[in-house]
Motif scaffolding. Structure first.
Motif, PDB file in Angstrom:
ATOM      1  N   TRP A  97       0.860  -1.187   0.000  1.00  0.00           N
ATOM      2  CA  TRP A  97       0.000   0.000   0.000  1.00  0.00           C
ATOM      3  C   TRP A  97       0.892   1.232   0.000  1.00  0.00           C
ATOM      4  CZ3 TRP A  97      -0.598   4.083   3.468  1.00  0.00           C
ATOM      5  CH2 TRP A  97      -1.725   4.888   3.279  1.00  0.00           C
ATOM      6  N   ILE A  98       0.629   2.166  -0.910  1.00  0.00           N
ATOM      7  CA  ILE A  98       1.488   3.342  -1.098  1.00  0.00           C
ATOM      8  C   ILE A  98       0.630   4.605  -1.024  1.00  0.00           C
ATOM      9  CG2 ILE A  98       3.108   4.513  -2.626  1.00  0.00           C
ATOM     10  CD1 ILE A  98       3.439   1.716  -4.025  1.00  0.00           C
ATOM     11  N   GLN A  99       1.097   5.567  -0.240  1.00  0.00           N
ATOM     12  CA  GLN A  99       0.480   6.889  -0.190  1.00  0.00           C
ATOM     13  C   GLN A  99       1.488   7.875  -0.765  1.00  0.00           C
ATOM     14  OE1 GLN A  99      -2.742   8.073   1.161  1.00  0.00           O
ATOM     15  NE2 GLN A  99      -2.046   9.838  -0.023  1.00  0.00           N
ATOM     16  N   ASN A 100       1.273   8.286  -2.016  1.00  0.00           N
ATOM     17  CA  ASN A 100       2.188   9.227  -2.653  1.00  0.00           C
ATOM     18  C   ASN A 100       2.155  10.588  -1.964  1.00  0.00           C
ATOM     19  OD1 ASN A 100       3.013   7.376  -4.546  1.00  0.00           O
ATOM     20  ND2 ASN A 100       1.760   8.199  -6.218  1.00  0.00           N
ATOM     21  N   ASN A 101       3.316  11.238  -1.936  1.00  0.00           N
ATOM     22  CA  ASN A 101       3.453  12.605  -1.414  1.00  0.00           C
ATOM     23  C   ASN A 101       2.982  12.718   0.036  1.00  0.00           C
ATOM     24  OD1 ASN A 101       4.183  13.409  -4.147  1.00  0.00           O
ATOM     25  ND2 ASN A 101       1.993  13.354  -4.613  1.00  0.00           N
ATOM     26  N   PHE A 102       3.163  11.660   0.819  1.00  0.00           N
ATOM     27  CA  PHE A 102       2.672  11.642   2.195  1.00  0.00           C
ATOM     28  C   PHE A 102       3.447  12.621   3.071  1.00  0.00           C
ATOM     29  CE2 PHE A 102       2.729   9.983   6.555  1.00  0.00           C
ATOM     30  CZ  PHE A 102       1.373   9.810   6.790  1.00  0.00           C
ATOM     31  N   PHE A 103       4.769  12.649   2.927  1.00  0.00           N
ATOM     32  CA  PHE A 103       5.607  13.521   3.754  1.00  0.00           C
ATOM     33  C   PHE A 103       5.834  14.875   3.084  1.00  0.00           C
ATOM     34  CE2 PHE A 103       6.758   9.131   4.797  1.00  0.00           C
ATOM     35  CZ  PHE A 103       6.562   9.140   6.161  1.00  0.00           C
ATOM     36  N   ARG A 104       6.041  14.832   1.775  1.00  0.00           N
ATOM     37  CA  ARG A 104       6.207  16.024   0.959  1.00  0.00           C
ATOM     38  C   ARG A 104       6.161  15.556  -0.499  1.00  0.00           C
ATOM     39  NH1 ARG A 104      12.627  17.719   1.034  1.00  0.00           N
ATOM     40  NH2 ARG A 104      13.447  15.638   0.554  1.00  0.00           N
ATOM     41  N   PRO A 105       6.171  16.446  -1.488  1.00  0.00           N
ATOM     42  CA  PRO A 105       6.130  16.004  -2.882  1.00  0.00           C
ATOM     43  C   PRO A 105       7.259  15.014  -3.207  1.00  0.00           C
ATOM     44  CG  PRO A 105       5.695  18.345  -2.779  1.00  0.00           C
ATOM     45  CD  PRO A 105       6.059  17.921  -1.377  1.00  0.00           C
ATOM     46  N   SER A 106       6.887  13.908  -3.817  1.00  0.00           N
ATOM     47  CA  SER A 106       7.800  12.837  -4.250  1.00  0.00           C
ATOM     48  C   SER A 106       8.407  12.040  -3.101  1.00  0.00           C
ATOM     49  CB  SER A 106       8.938  13.387  -5.131  1.00  0.00           C
ATOM     50  OG  SER A 106       8.407  13.958  -6.307  1.00  0.00           O
ATOM     51  N   LEU A 107       7.916  12.213  -1.871  1.00  0.00           N
ATOM     52  CA  LEU A 107       8.361  11.436  -0.719  1.00  0.00           C
ATOM     53  C   LEU A 107       7.147  10.707  -0.146  1.00  0.00           C
ATOM     54  CD1 LEU A 107      10.723  10.684   1.121  1.00  0.00           C
ATOM     55  CD2 LEU A 107      10.205  12.688   2.514  1.00  0.00           C
ATOM     56  N   LEU A 109       4.891   7.229   1.580  1.00  0.00           N
ATOM     57  CA  LEU A 109       4.810   6.215   2.639  1.00  0.00           C
ATOM     58  C   LEU A 109       4.435   4.873   2.011  1.00  0.00           C
ATOM     59  CD1 LEU A 109       4.594   5.329   5.674  1.00  0.00           C
ATOM     60  CD2 LEU A 109       2.173   5.999   5.526  1.00  0.00           C
ATOM     61  N   GLU A 110       5.099   3.788   2.455  1.00  0.00           N
ATOM     62  CA  GLU A 110       4.800   2.441   1.988  1.00  0.00           C
ATOM     63  C   GLU A 110       4.543   1.518   3.176  1.00  0.00           C
ATOM     64  OE1 GLU A 110       7.297   1.630  -2.017  1.00  0.00           O
ATOM     65  OE2 GLU A 110       8.508   1.615  -0.194  1.00  0.00           O
ATOM     66  N   MET A 111       3.598   0.603   3.028  1.00  0.00           N
ATOM     67  CA  MET A 111       3.371  -0.472   3.977  1.00  0.00           C
ATOM     68  C   MET A 111       3.200  -1.754   3.160  1.00  0.00           C
ATOM     69  SD  MET A 111       0.743   1.424   6.622  1.00  0.00           S
ATOM     70  CE  MET A 111       0.894   0.149   7.858  1.00  0.00           C
ATOM     71  N   PHE A 112       3.786  -2.873   3.617  1.00  0.00           N
ATOM     72  CA  PHE A 112       3.778  -4.069   2.781  1.00  0.00           C
ATOM     73  C   PHE A 112       3.743  -5.338   3.630  1.00  0.00           C
ATOM     74  CE2 PHE A 112       8.098  -2.543   3.426  1.00  0.00           C
ATOM     75  CZ  PHE A 112       8.758  -3.656   3.926  1.00  0.00           C
ATOM     76  N   ALA A 113       3.313  -6.425   2.981  1.00  0.00           N
ATOM     77  CA  ALA A 113       3.305  -7.759   3.581  1.00  0.00           C
ATOM     78  C   ALA A 113       3.662  -8.750   2.486  1.00  0.00           C
ATOM     79  CB  ALA A 113       1.950  -8.090   4.183  1.00  0.00           C
ATOM     80  N   GLN A 114       4.283  -9.872   2.876  1.00  0.00           N
ATOM     81  CA  GLN A 114       4.768 -10.821   1.886  1.00  0.00           C
ATOM     82  C   GLN A 114       4.719 -12.242   2.442  1.00  0.00           C
ATOM     83  OE1 GLN A 114       8.329  -9.620  -0.369  1.00  0.00           O
ATOM     84  NE2 GLN A 114       9.228 -11.607   0.150  1.00  0.00           N
ATOM     85  N   TYR A 115       4.427 -13.193   1.542  1.00  0.00           N
ATOM     86  CA  TYR A 115       4.469 -14.615   1.880  1.00  0.00           C
ATOM     87  C   TYR A 115       5.116 -15.357   0.719  1.00  0.00           C
ATOM     88  CZ  TYR A 115       3.046 -19.445   2.523  1.00  0.00           C
ATOM     89  OH  TYR A 115       3.064 -20.801   2.653  1.00  0.00           O
ATOM     90  N   GLN A 116       5.982 -16.307   1.023  1.00  0.00           N
ATOM     91  CA  GLN A 116       6.583 -17.108  -0.029  1.00  0.00           C
ATOM     92  C   GLN A 116       7.046 -18.450   0.514  1.00  0.00           C
ATOM     93  OE1 GLN A 116      10.168 -14.058  -0.004  1.00  0.00           O
ATOM     94  NE2 GLN A 116      10.632 -15.695  -1.461  1.00  0.00           N
ATOM     95  N   TYR A 117       7.212 -19.400  -0.418  1.00  0.00           N
ATOM     96  CA  TYR A 117       7.842 -20.673  -0.084  1.00  0.00           C
ATOM     97  C   TYR A 117       8.582 -21.176  -1.307  1.00  0.00           C
ATOM     98  CZ  TYR A 117       4.038 -23.181  -2.536  1.00  0.00           C
ATOM     99  OH  TYR A 117       3.145 -23.645  -3.468  1.00  0.00           O
ATOM    100  N   LYS A 127       7.315 -15.334   6.008  1.00  0.00           N
ATOM    101  CA  LYS A 127       6.243 -14.359   6.192  1.00  0.00           C
ATOM    102  C   LYS A 127       6.862 -13.081   6.749  1.00  0.00           C
ATOM    103  CE  LYS A 127       4.457 -17.672   8.558  1.00  0.00           C
ATOM    104  NZ  LYS A 127       3.663 -18.521   9.476  1.00  0.00           N
ATOM    105  N   LEU A 128       6.473 -11.949   6.206  1.00  0.00           N
ATOM    106  CA  LEU A 128       7.031 -10.686   6.686  1.00  0.00           C
ATOM    107  C   LEU A 128       6.029  -9.558   6.500  1.00  0.00           C
ATOM    108  CD1 LEU A 128       8.068  -8.706   4.101  1.00  0.00           C
ATOM    109  CD2 LEU A 128       9.707 -10.583   3.878  1.00  0.00           C
ATOM    110  N   ALA A 129       6.225  -8.504   7.298  1.00  0.00           N
ATOM    111  CA  ALA A 129       5.406  -7.292   7.207  1.00  0.00           C
ATOM    112  C   ALA A 129       6.258  -6.110   7.650  1.00  0.00           C
ATOM    113  CB  ALA A 129       4.155  -7.400   8.073  1.00  0.00           C
ATOM    114  N   GLY A 130       6.099  -4.976   6.985  1.00  0.00           N
ATOM    115  CA  GLY A 130       6.905  -3.817   7.344  1.00  0.00           C
ATOM    116  C   GLY A 130       6.416  -2.543   6.687  1.00  0.00           C
ATOM    117  N   SER A 131       7.213  -1.508   6.794  1.00  0.00           N
ATOM    118  CA  SER A 131       6.865  -0.203   6.227  1.00  0.00           C
ATOM    119  C   SER A 131       8.138   0.559   5.919  1.00  0.00           C
ATOM    120  CB  SER A 131       5.988   0.596   7.189  1.00  0.00           C
ATOM    121  OG  SER A 131       6.693   0.878   8.388  1.00  0.00           O
ATOM    122  N   GLY A 132       7.983   1.675   5.212  1.00  0.00           N
ATOM    123  CA  GLY A 132       9.142   2.486   4.866  1.00  0.00           C
ATOM    124  C   GLY A 132       8.734   3.727   4.104  1.00  0.00           C
ATOM    125  N   VAL A 133       9.731   4.443   3.631  1.00  0.00           N
ATOM    126  CA  VAL A 133       9.526   5.637   2.803  1.00  0.00           C
ATOM    127  C   VAL A 133      10.239   5.426   1.481  1.00  0.00           C
ATOM    128  CG1 VAL A 133       9.331   7.174   4.788  1.00  0.00           C
ATOM    129  CG2 VAL A 133      11.573   6.800   3.753  1.00  0.00           C
TER     130      VAL A 133
END
Length: 256
Positions: A97-107, A109-117, A127-133
């Motif tokens: 999930w991405i929110q464009n320009n959350f902090f300022r223009p072109s910066l 917020l991202e939140m993500f989850a992943q599963y694999q085998y 299994k993982l979950a996290g966030s970032g910019v």
């Protein structure tokens, strides 16, 4: 559809039939349209005679855009048999999930989850979950458009070994760079690459890294042919797994 385009598609399908393992899709769209869009790819490979081989791949990259918000889903599944014995079975599922320009223009917020085998690389599950910019940059000239993205963040993960049942849990940093060059002119194509580096935060010597990239040619408005390669590295894999894996292949995809 013109005869020339039909001939190109037939040649592309022949190339896919002899492709190696498929590569996890990269989202090469810098400005996706509102609503639902994405692409789906299907790969088949077979051989008969002294050794019977069958390999199948399906991949999907889907997104939903609503204003500044994007929901992204990436899936990739591979299955293979040699002489009626399964020798490949792996799944990758990632949502972001991405929110464009959350902090300022072109910066953003991202939140993500992943599963694999990967049953044949000693990975029962991850299994993982996290966030970032992420930071987005764009430059354009007569030759084409270059879109570059840098991201930083972290996630918590849990991995289980297929062979031993051992489970590991870690907090990892997540640092990546991605670039897509969209060439203009009479012979347009997309050239793209991506690199992830993910160290364990309390043991920086335990690092996982993935680099992949390729080139994509548009056959029609909706059909594209791409040549891709990927290298994965894990400094501390499970006992039955390799520290480095390399894949390459040809993919035919349909955009919607």
């Amino acid at each position: 559809m013109s005869l020339a385009n039909k001939s190109i598609i037939a040649s592309a399908l022949l190339g896919v039939s002899f492709a190696s393992h498929a590569i996890t899709p990269i989202d090469t769209s810098a400005d996706p349209k509102e609503g639902f869009s994405g692409s789906v790819g299907l790969g088949l490979k077979g051989k008969s005679g002294g050794k019977d081989e069958q390999e199948y791949n399906i991949s999907l990259l889907g997104r939903h855009v609503a204003g500044e918000r994007t929901l992204l889903l990436v899936t990739d599944y591979n299955y293979g048999e040699t002489n009626d014995k399964k020798d490949e079975d792996d799944l990758f599922l990632h949502t972001r999930w991405i929110q464009n320009n959350f902090f300022r223009p072109s910066l953003d917020l991202e939140m993500f989850a992943q599963y694999q085998y990967d049953k044949f690389d000693d990975l029962e599950s991850r299994k993982l979950a996290g966030s970032g910019v992420r930071w987005r940059f764009k430059s354009e000239d007569d030759a084409g458009v270059l879109n570059t993205t840098f991201g930083a963040g972290g996630f918590v993960e849990e991995e289980e070994s297929e062979s031993t049942g051992e489970t590991e849990s870690n907090w990892r940093g997540n640092f990546y760079g991605k670039w897509v060059w969209d060439r203009k002119g009479n012979f347009p194509f997309k050239l793209y690459g991506r690199l992830y580096v993910q160290p364990v935060l309390d043991d920086l010597g335990d690092v996982r890294a993935t680099g992949n990239g390729g080139i994509q040619f548009s056959i029609t408005d909706t059909i594209a042919l791409s040549f891709d390669a990927e290298v994965e590295y894990d400094s501390e894999p499970f006992d039955e797994a390799d520290s480095t894996n390399t894949e390459y292949g040809v993919k035919l995809s349909y955009a919607f």
